[in-house]
Scaffold this active site. Structure first.
Site, PDB file in Angstrom:
ATOM      1  N   PRO A  30      45.630  31.456  41.491  1.00  0.00           N
ATOM      2  CA  PRO A  30      45.076  32.078  40.290  1.00  0.00           C
ATOM      3  C   PRO A  30      43.556  31.978  40.333  1.00  0.00           C
ATOM      4  O   PRO A  30      43.015  30.911  40.623  1.00  0.00           O
ATOM      5  CB  PRO A  30      45.646  31.230  39.146  1.00  0.00           C
ATOM      6  CG  PRO A  30      46.073  29.941  39.772  1.00  0.00           C
ATOM      7  CD  PRO A  30      46.394  30.242  41.203  1.00  0.00           C
ATOM      8  N   MET A  31      42.861  33.070  40.071  1.00  0.00           N
ATOM      9  CA  MET A  31      41.397  33.033  40.016  1.00  0.00           C
ATOM     10  C   MET A  31      40.944  33.885  38.835  1.00  0.00           C
ATOM     11  O   MET A  31      41.179  35.102  38.811  1.00  0.00           O
ATOM     12  CB  MET A  31      40.785  33.534  41.330  1.00  0.00           C
ATOM     13  CG  MET A  31      40.956  32.548  42.488  1.00  0.00           C
ATOM     14  SD  MET A  31      40.076  33.036  43.977  1.00  0.00           S
ATOM     15  CE  MET A  31      41.181  34.268  44.661  1.00  0.00           C
ATOM     16  N   CYS A 117      40.756  22.892  36.196  1.00  0.00           N
ATOM     17  CA  CYS A 117      39.436  23.469  35.911  1.00  0.00           C
ATOM     18  C   CYS A 117      38.369  22.364  35.825  1.00  0.00           C
ATOM     19  O   CYS A 117      38.500  21.435  35.037  1.00  0.00           O
ATOM     20  CB  CYS A 117      39.517  24.253  34.605  1.00  0.00           C
ATOM     21  SG  CYS A 117      38.003  25.148  34.293  1.00  0.00           S
ATOM     22  N   HIS A 187      45.072  21.078  44.686  1.00  0.00           N
ATOM     23  CA  HIS A 187      43.794  21.420  45.316  1.00  0.00           C
ATOM     24  C   HIS A 187      43.166  20.087  45.721  1.00  0.00           C
ATOM     25  O   HIS A 187      42.897  19.239  44.857  1.00  0.00           O
ATOM     26  CB  HIS A 187      42.908  22.179  44.315  1.00  0.00           C
ATOM     27  CG  HIS A 187      41.550  22.501  44.843  1.00  0.00           C
ATOM     28  ND1 HIS A 187      40.538  22.988  44.064  1.00  0.00           N
ATOM     29  CD2 HIS A 187      41.029  22.397  46.093  1.00  0.00           C
ATOM     30  CE1 HIS A 187      39.449  23.182  44.792  1.00  0.00           C
ATOM     31  NE2 HIS A 187      39.723  22.822  46.025  1.00  0.00           N
ATOM     32  N   GLY A 243      43.055  30.840  47.869  1.00  0.00           N
ATOM     33  CA  GLY A 243      42.150  31.380  46.863  1.00  0.00           C
ATOM     34  C   GLY A 243      40.982  32.135  47.469  1.00  0.00           C
ATOM     35  O   GLY A 243      41.079  33.324  47.803  1.00  0.00           O
TER      36      GLY A 243
HETATM   37  C1  LIG Z   1      36.345  32.597  41.012  1.00  0.00           C
HETATM   38  C2  LIG Z   1      37.381  31.522  40.913  1.00  0.00           C
HETATM   39  C3  LIG Z   1      38.188  31.471  39.801  1.00  0.00           C
HETATM   40  C4  LIG Z   1      39.182  30.497  39.699  1.00  0.00           C
HETATM   41  N1  LIG Z   1      40.023  30.503  38.616  1.00  0.00           N
HETATM   42  C5  LIG Z   1      41.076  29.646  38.580  1.00  0.00           C
HETATM   43  C6  LIG Z   1      42.042  29.728  37.552  1.00  0.00           C
HETATM   44  O1  LIG Z   1      41.972  30.575  36.656  1.00  0.00           O
HETATM   45  N2  LIG Z   1      43.073  28.832  37.571  1.00  0.00           N
HETATM   46  C7  LIG Z   1      43.184  27.879  38.545  1.00  0.00           C
HETATM   47  O2  LIG Z   1      44.138  27.089  38.528  1.00  0.00           O
HETATM   48  N3  LIG Z   1      42.285  27.797  39.537  1.00  0.00           N
HETATM   49  C8  LIG Z   1      41.258  28.655  39.589  1.00  0.00           C
HETATM   50  N4  LIG Z   1      40.386  28.614  40.631  1.00  0.00           N
HETATM   51  C9  LIG Z   1      40.622  27.645  41.706  1.00  0.00           C
HETATM   52  C10 LIG Z   1      41.484  28.275  42.802  1.00  0.00           C
HETATM   53  O3  LIG Z   1      42.749  28.643  42.312  1.00  0.00           O
HETATM   54  C11 LIG Z   1      41.664  27.296  43.976  1.00  0.00           C
HETATM   55  O4  LIG Z   1      42.303  26.139  43.512  1.00  0.00           O
HETATM   56  C12 LIG Z   1      40.350  26.883  44.611  1.00  0.00           C
HETATM   57  O5  LIG Z   1      39.513  28.010  44.821  1.00  0.00           O
HETATM   58  C13 LIG Z   1      40.586  26.167  45.948  1.00  0.00           C
HETATM   59  O6  LIG Z   1      41.320  26.954  46.826  1.00  0.00           O
HETATM   60  P1  LIG Z   1      40.601  27.789  48.003  1.00  0.00           P
HETATM   61  O7  LIG Z   1      39.863  26.797  48.856  1.00  0.00           O
HETATM   62  O8  LIG Z   1      41.725  28.472  48.716  1.00  0.00           O
HETATM   63  O9  LIG Z   1      39.656  28.721  47.341  1.00  0.00           O
HETATM   64  C14 LIG Z   1      39.355  29.544  40.729  1.00  0.00           C
HETATM   65  C15 LIG Z   1      38.522  29.593  41.845  1.00  0.00           C
HETATM   66  C16 LIG Z   1      37.549  30.567  41.951  1.00  0.00           C
HETATM   67  C17 LIG Z   1      36.689  30.604  43.187  1.00  0.00           C
END
Ligand SMILES: Cc1cc2nc3c(=O)[nH]c(=O)nc-3n(C[C@H](O)[C@H](O)[C@H](O)COP(=O)(O)O)c2cc1C
Length: 387
Positions: A30-31, A117, A187, A243
Site C-alpha cells: 500500500p502506498m 506509518c 517492513h 513498494g
Molecule cells: C509514497 C509512499 C507511500 C506509502 N504509503 C503507505 C501506506 O499508505 N500504508 C503503508 O502501510 N505503507 C505505506 N508506505 C510504506 C510501503 O508500503 C513500504 O512498507 C515501504 O516503502 C518499504 O517497502 P519498499 O522498500 O518495498 O518500498 C508508503 C511508502 C511510500 C514510499
C-alpha cells in the site's frame, strides 16, 4: 534471457490469505497517493492478474463518516479480485465500525491494517508505528477488527518498532496470532529509520520463527525480482511485499511473476518507447478514475521523475513532462524524446523515498508503560500520509 536453470530457486508455495490464494506470493505494498485503482490496474496488467494489490491507506474515521474523497479512494475496478483495502485507525471502536461497514456493504475481500506509518504528525499522536508499543491498545484494535470482519481475512503491516531500543514486532506478531489475524507483513525498519539505511531482513526471519502459525510477509528494499527471491530464501518468509521498486516501474510485477513461475527467466527491460507508452496509459487511467483528463495528467506529474529516472531526457524535457496539463501535451512531449534509448542500468536499484528519519516524535510519556490503556487523541487520524 535464460540463466542456468540448475541455479534457479524453487517455485515457492502459494500464499494463502484466508480464502484467497496468492500465487506467486507477491503483494503490491500500500502506498498513499500511489496505489489507487489506476496504478493497481497497471501492475495487474503486467502480472497477468497474479498477485495481490493493496489499496492506498484509508483512514477509518473518514470511512465511517463517508467522507467524499475517501469514498472515491475505496473504488476498485471490476477486474480487481480479491479487493484488498488498507485501513489506518487508532480507535478500536471506530476501526470496528469501519470493518463492519466494509463487510455489510461488500466493499472489499481483504482488510489490511497499517501500523507502520513513521511520519511525525502521526507518531506524535500515538498513531502509526508508535501504536504497537501500547500492546493492549493494539490488541483491542485487532480484536474489534477481526470480530467485525466476518469471513474477511484481516492482516497487519508494521515496522520493527519505534527504534532499536523499543522494538515491538515480535510482541505485535504474537498478539496478532492470538487475536485471529490471518497474516503479518513486516517492513524491516524502525520508525526512527524512516526509509534510510537498509531493511533488516534478519528481523523478518526472526518474526517467521516467532509466529509459525500464520504467514509472514517480508517487506523492504526489493528492487528486482531477484531481490524478492533472495528475501524469500534468506528469511523463509511466505511472501513478499513490494513498494518503492514499483514506482515508475509497474512492469516489475511481470518480472516477479516470470521469476517465480519460470525460475531463471526474465522479461527484457523496456526501452524508453515502451516506458513512454506505459506513462501515457497511466495518465489516461488516472484521468478516467478522477473523471477529468486534466486532473489525471496533473496527478500523474509526480510519477514523471520515477518513469524517466536514468534515461537521457534532459531537465527541460523532464520539467515539460511534469507540467503537462493534457494528454495531448504529454504525447507531444514524449514524441519529442529519443524513444529508442534502452533501459539504463543505473535506473535499477533504490528509488522513491530514501531519507533517514530524525527523532521519533511521541506523545508525552508514551514510552513509560507499554501496557497502559492508552487511547490516541481524536485527531490522530487526520492528515496521515502512509507508512
Ligand atoms: C509514497 C509512499 C507511500 C506509502 N504509503 C503507505 C501506506 O499508505 N500504508 C503503508 O502501510 N505503507 C505505506 N508506505 C510504506 C510501503 O508500503 C513500504 O512498507 C515501504 O516503502 C518499504 O517497502 P519498499 O522498500 O518495498 O518500498 C508508503 C511508502 C511510500 C514510499
Amino acid at each position: 534471457m535464460t540463466a542456468d536453470a540448475t541455479l534457479a530457486p524453487p517455485v515457492p508455495d502459494a500464499l494463502r490469505i484466508g480464502p484467497h490464494t496468492v500465487q506467486p506470493p507477491v503483494v503490491l505494498a500500500p502506498m498513499a497517493g500511489i496505489t489507487n485503482a489506476p496504478f493497481r490496474t497497471l501492475c495487474r496488467e503486467f502480472s497477468g492478474g497474479k498477485g495481490l494489490f493493496v489499496s492506498e491507506m484509508i483512514t477509518t474515521r473518514a470511512l465511517v463518516e463517508r467522507n467524499e474523497k475517501t469514498m472515491h479512494l475505496i473504488h476498485f475496478d471490476a477486474a480487481e479480485t480479491p479487493r484488498s483495502i488498507q485501513l489506518y485507525g487508532v480507535d478500536p471502536v471506530i476501526v470496528g465500525k469501519a470493518v463492519r461497514m466494509i463487510v455489510d456493504e461488500d466493499l472489499a475481500d481483504h482488510i489490511d491494517l497499517n501500523f507502520g506509518c513513521p511520519v511525525p504528525k502521526v507518531t506524535r499522536k500515538g498513531g502509526g508505528s508508535a501504536l504497537p508499543y501500547k500492546r493492549n491498545l493494539l490488541r483491542s484494535i485487532l480484536r474489534e477488527a477481526v470480530g467485525n470482519a466476518g469471513d474477511l481475512p484481516v492482516t497487519i503491516k508494521m515496522r520493527k518498532g519505534i527504534d532499536d531500543d523499543h522494538l515491538t514486532y515480535l510482541d505485535a506478531g504474537r498478539i496478532a496470532v492470538e487475536e485471529g489475524v490471518t497474516a503479518v507483513a513486516l517492513h524491516g525498519r524502525t520508525a526512527a529509520q524512516h526509509y534510510g539505511g537498509t531493511a533488516d531482513w534478519d528481523a523478518i526471519a526472526r518474526l517467521k520463527e516467532h509466529v509459525p502459525e500464520i504467514p509472514v510477509l517480508g517487506n523492504g528494499d526489493i528492487w528486482s525480482a531477484q531481490d524478492a527471491q533472495r528475501m524469500m530464501r534468506a528469511t523463509g518468509c511466505d511472501g513478499v511485499v513490494v513498494g518503492r521498486g514499483c514506482l515508475g516501474r509497474p512492469w516489475l510485477f511481470g518480472d516477479l511473476v516470470a521469476a517465480f513461475e519460470s525460475p531463471g527467466s526474465a522479461p527484457a527491460a523496456p526501452d524508453f518507447g515502451r516506458v513512454a507508452a506505459v506513462m501515457r496509459r497511466h495518465a489516461e487511467l488516472l484521468g478516467r478514475w478522477l473523471g477529468d483528463e486534466t486532473r489525471g495528467v496533473v496527478d500523474f506529474r509526480k510519477h514523471v521523475p520515477w518513469y524517466t529516472k536514468g534515461f537521457a531526457v534532459g531537465s527541460d524535457a523532464r520539467r515539460a513532462l511534469a507540467t503537462a496539463s493534457s494528454l495531448a501535451e504529454l504525447d507531444e512531449q514524449l514524441a519529442s524524446l529519443d524513444l529508442t534509448q534502452p533501459w539504463p542500468a543505473h535506473a535499477d536499484g533504490p528509488r522513491g523515498r530514501t531519507a533517514a528519519g530524525k527523532r521519533v516524535v511521541l506523545p508525552d510519556g508514551w514510552l513509560a508503560d507499554p501496557y497502559d490503556c492508552a487511547t490516541p487523541s481524536d485527531d490522530a487520524e487526520s492528515d496521515t500520509s502512509g507508512g
